[in-house]
Design an enzyme around this catalytic site. Structure first.
Site: not given
Length: 393
Positions: A200, A238, A326
């Site tokens: 990430s 996209t 998280c």
């Protein structure tokens, strides 16, 4: 707040100015869709390809094995769910560990509800998986082993090469969540027999909302997001060109400075650990002392409630955490700390501090002094600590 010391780089990092500058033209000047055929837009296709090559080089991979995603969580979900679906004809057994990020654990729970069987391996007191346990757990119907490269809470670095050799020998696919490890420690996918790897951008001074999944050529993984033909028909949508450019620049900077940065962070990490252990009684370092991310410090303090400690640190301008970002809203103790054998009452008093390129020794001195005062104050209000002290006398 006059002073702020940021020690939560495992949660996210500051986007580097060079990264922001590299991204800006792709919002306003070079904004074409890479899938369009005219020159203005097609030029962005080459830009995206260049970032793919840059990332692949760091991993010892091929450019066409890098697939851009929205981040580590999507990459983890894709690796597990799409692999499970593609290989269910061989079997429905998956192996992971009890200390994985919830992007893995919750995905495994999702698969269990759909008829898959998951083996959750124990770890030792330092949070390490025993490769022998991986081999014992492999069955004829095992289709995937997913073990994180380094833990996001306690920083322990797993024996990935040994696990990879075992999975390769048994013909089982091997995925690793390397979100915390990528560009923090050297990784070579061939040497470690890694078939899939998640990473990430925002963990290495890149932008949020962008990541990648490395998929070794020959792995029959299915599409996870359906739609157009982007990412060689494997990941529709996209392309996030500014994000991809930012990720590429962040990887260039982080990989180029990795050795020097790791040496500095390791020195500061060990300095912080040493001061805390010497100056604050009844504390425990969590995670392996040697096989550890260069920037990770995680302690449990007895007779302390972690949330109060974090609030008081925040009032002193210190940003830290008690575990994964998280799960910061959860009142439950860390599943990682419970898995390494800590009782609930000690796991609740945990503090994770993750250093960054800007962290200084003076910052850490300030942190230790504030931490000593805060812990003394909190213990002074604890009847459990009072009883403990009386028994010691």
């Amino acid at each position: 707040m006059e002073k702020m010391i940021y020690l939560d780089n495992a949660a996210t990092t500051r986007t580097a100015p060079e990264v922001v500058n590299a991204m800006l033209p792709y919002f306003t000047e070079h904004y074409g869709n890479p899938s369009s055929i005219y020159g203005f837009a097609a030029a962005n296709k080459e830009v995206v390809s260049k970032q793919r090559e840059r990332i692949a080089e760091v991993l010892g991979a091929k450019a066409n094995e890098i697939y851009f995603t929205a981040g580590g969580t999507e990459s983890d979900n894709w690796a597990l769910i799409a692999t499970a679906e593609a290989y269910e004809g061989k079997g429905k057994h998956i192996i992971t560990s009890k200390i994985e990020h919830h992007a893995i654990l919750h995905t495994c729970e999702y698969l269990e509800k759909r008829g898959y069987e998951v083996t959750y391996l124990d770890v030792d007191e330092n949070g390490l998986v025993d490769p022998a346990d991986v081999e014992k757990a492999i069955r004829e119907d095992t289709i995937l082993v997913s073990i994180m490269y380094a833990n996001n809470e306690i920083g322990s670095i797993q024996p990935i090469r040994e696990i990879g050799e075992i999975t390769h020998r048994h013909g089982v696919l091997f995925h690793t969540d390397a979100v915390q490890a990528f560009c923090q420690v050297p990784i070579n996918v061939d040497e470690c027999h890694i078939d899939m790897l998640s990473a990430s951008g925002h963990k290495l001074n890149g932008p949020k909302g962008i990541g990648f999944l490395y998929i070794r050529k020959g792995v029959k993984i299915r599409s996870f997001i359906h739609g157009g033909a982007q990412e060689r028909k494997r990941r529709a949508g996209t392309e996030n060109v500014p994000g991809i450019v930012g990720l590429g620049k962040a990887v260039e900077l982080a990989s180029g400075s990795m050795a020097e940065r790791a040496e500095k962070e390791r020195e500061l990490r060990d300095y912080l650990i040493s001061r805390i252990e010497k100056e604050i009684p009844y504390c425990r370092l969590n995670g392996d002392r040697e096989k550890r991310l260069p920037n990770n410090v995680n302690f449990s303090f007895r007779f302390i409630e972690g949330e109060s400690m974090l609030i008081m640190l925040d009032m002193k301008g210190i940003c830290a955490s008690s575990g994964s970002a998280c799960t910061s809203g959860s009142l439950d103790p860390s599943h990682v700390l419970l898995a390494i054998g800590l009782p609930h009452e000690i796991a609740h008093g945990s503090l994770r501090m993750t250093l960054g390129a800007d962290t200084s020794k003076e910052d850490l001195d300030y942190v230790v002094e504030q931490l000593k005062e805060i812990i003394e104050q909190l213990r002074g209000m604890s009847p459990l600590y009072e009883d403990f002290v009386k028994k010691q006398k």
